[in-house]
Design an enzyme around this catalytic site. Structure first.
Site, short mmCIF file in Angstrom:
data_model
loop_
_atom_site.label_atom_id
_atom_site.label_comp_id
_atom_site.label_asym_id
_atom_site.label_seq_id
_atom_site.Cartn_x
_atom_site.Cartn_y
_atom_site.Cartn_z
N LYS A 195 0.83 -1.21 0.00
CA LYS A 195 0.00 0.00 0.00
C LYS A 195 0.87 1.26 0.00
O LYS A 195 2.09 1.18 0.11
CB LYS A 195 -0.96 -0.03 1.20
CG LYS A 195 -1.94 -1.21 1.15
CD LYS A 195 -2.99 -1.06 0.07
CE LYS A 195 -3.68 -2.31 -0.42
NZ LYS A 195 -4.18 -3.29 0.50
C1 LIG Z 1 -5.30 -4.26 0.70
C2 LIG Z 1 -6.78 -4.16 0.67
C3 LIG Z 1 -7.57 -4.59 1.74
C4 LIG Z 1 -7.05 -5.38 2.90
O1 LIG Z 1 -6.07 -4.81 3.65
P1 LIG Z 1 -5.09 -5.77 4.50
O2 LIG Z 1 -4.38 -4.80 5.35
O3 LIG Z 1 -4.20 -6.47 3.52
O4 LIG Z 1 -5.94 -6.71 5.28
C5 LIG Z 1 -8.94 -4.36 1.69
N1 LIG Z 1 -9.50 -3.77 0.65
C6 LIG Z 1 -8.79 -3.37 -0.42
C7 LIG Z 1 -9.49 -2.71 -1.55
C8 LIG Z 1 -7.41 -3.57 -0.46
O5 LIG Z 1 -6.71 -3.20 -1.53
#
Ligand SMILES: *Cc1c(COP(=O)(O)O)cnc(C)c1O
Length: 390
Positions: A195
């Site tokens: 992210k």
């Molecule tokens: C990465 C992501 C998540 C989940 O986040 P995590 O921290 O990996 O559990 C949820 N929704 C979207 C759209 C994502 O890209």
């Protein structure tokens, strides 16, 4: 050894530390606040809440955990229905299943690639007729682009259904000047490794409802009642973020604004270099919104470009460049077989088109201009080669 095997791998989106993280982590070690919780967690929550402009934030172990807590706080349980964007990562909808509730998937619209207000309206009307309005709507902001929040919130308000904004990919983006993730009853962010900022793994639940977030922290620490002995009256989770990881998050938050600028610059360079190619269409940015451009995404019309999205991804892989298709819509996933789906138009499913034609290009903020030129040159030569043989 072949030439390609020695080319440096270019990742889709890899962690980008600033160097500021280490001081926070060292402080956690020096004070032995390794676990549990601790001052970095409190500070990270306050700093992030201030950054996006909400009353409260709760740091948790993942974005998925934050969505799960939001559903719990909205009392979603067995046989309840939850509407969810279909064009997203499976983590948006998995927590609906954790609660044994039933997801209903909503299509995208072409201007944001996000939830179609038209499809949402159709789904609400259908649900009202059946006396089965959803307990919540999960709206995703794909690749940093905000959904059409005004339209979506107006519909949800009309039917009195609370919104959870899945802003896992859109931290640092704005919609009409307001931070993405702060529009619903709850918003969630992710600090997973890929992210825009990362704690190696982690998430945040945000809301203006301070009491609800207090409850979230309680549920996230095993729902322990206020008693000296360990007493529990309801199901809890072990979902809190550690103090060490919150330290990384504080260092990352200091450079979030820079990271957004870097990703936007990457998008701009791709756009300037490749938009002339017939059939290449970059993900739009809705007026009055500012995307963090977490990933540069585009669609490729095979007839015009002479190459399909899939073929381009394969060609880049041979150059040790990681590109990916757009998320496979959840209503097409075997996991969700048989679940309801509402498309943008009766005869037109936008998310399916985006899936068939979409490509995400390497967009990490730590990518050098040289790296990016390598991606651009590879794309250009692949397209030219195809044109020459056809
Ligand atoms: C990465 C992501 C998540 C989940 O986040 P995590 O921290 O990996 O559990 C949820 N929704 C979207 C759209 C994502 O890209």
């Amino acid at each position: 050894m072949t030439e390609t095997s020695i080319k440096k791998r270019i990742y889709l989106s890899s962690p980008h530390m600033s160097g500021k993280e280490q001081a926070y982590v060292a402080n956690a070690f020096d004070t032995n606040w390794i676990a549990p919780l601790g001052p970095h967690v409190d500070a990270f929550e306050n700093e992030l809440a201030a950054y996006v402009g909400v009353n409260a934030a709760a740091a948790v172990s993942s974005g998925t955990a934050a969505i799960h807590l939001a559903l719990r706080l909205l009392d979603v349980h067995e046989r309840d229905r939850v509407f969810c964007s279909t064009l997203t990562f499976v983590a948006s909808a998995n927590p609906i299943l954790y609660q044994n509730a039933e997801p209903v998937f909503i299509d995208s619209e072409p201007e944001t690639w996000n939830m179609s207000p038209q499809a949402l309206q159709g789904a609400m009307e259908d649900a009202e007729r059946k006396g089965a309005l959803p307990k919540a709507v999960i709206v995703v902001n794909l690749y940093g682009q905000s959904a059409k929040m005004d339209e979506i919130l107006a519909i949800c308000d009309r039917y009195d259904v609370p919104v959870i904004e899945d802003a896992a990919e859109s931290l640092g983006s704005t919609y009409k000047g307001q931070a993405s993730g702060t529009f619903g009853k709850f918003g969630i962010y992710s600090f997973n490794g890929n992210k825009i900022i990362t704690t190696s793994g982690g998430g945040m639940l945000v809301s203006n409802d301070v009491a609800a977030l207090k409850k979230a922290r309680f549920l996230a620490t095993q729902a322990r009642d206020p008693a000296v002995h360990y007493q529990h009256s309801e199901i809890g989770f072990n979902y809190r973020m550690s103090n060490v990881l919150a330290g990384i998050g504080r260092g990352q938050l200091e450079v979030l604004t820079e990271r957004v600028e870097a990703r936007r610059a990457i998008f701009e360079r791709y756009y300037q270099a490749l938009n002339y190619i017939p059939g290449f269409n970059f993900m739009p940015e809705l007026k009055h919104t500012r995307s963090n451009r977490w990933l540069t995404a585009l669609t490729i019309d095979e007839k015009q470009a002479g190459i399909s999205a899939e073929q381009l991804i394969e060609a880049l892989a041979e150059e040790n460049i990681e590109a990916r298709p757009v998320w496979k819509p959840l209503h097409l996933q075997p996991l969700f077989e048989g679940m309801s789906y509402f498309s943008h138009e009766e005869s037109e499913s936008i998310s399916e088109q985006l899936f068939a034609k979409g490509v995400c290009l390497p967009s990490g903020s730590n990518m050098t201009e040289e790296d990016q030129m390598r991606v651009i040159d590879s794309i250009k030569s692949t397209v030219q080669l195809r044109a020459a043989v056809s």
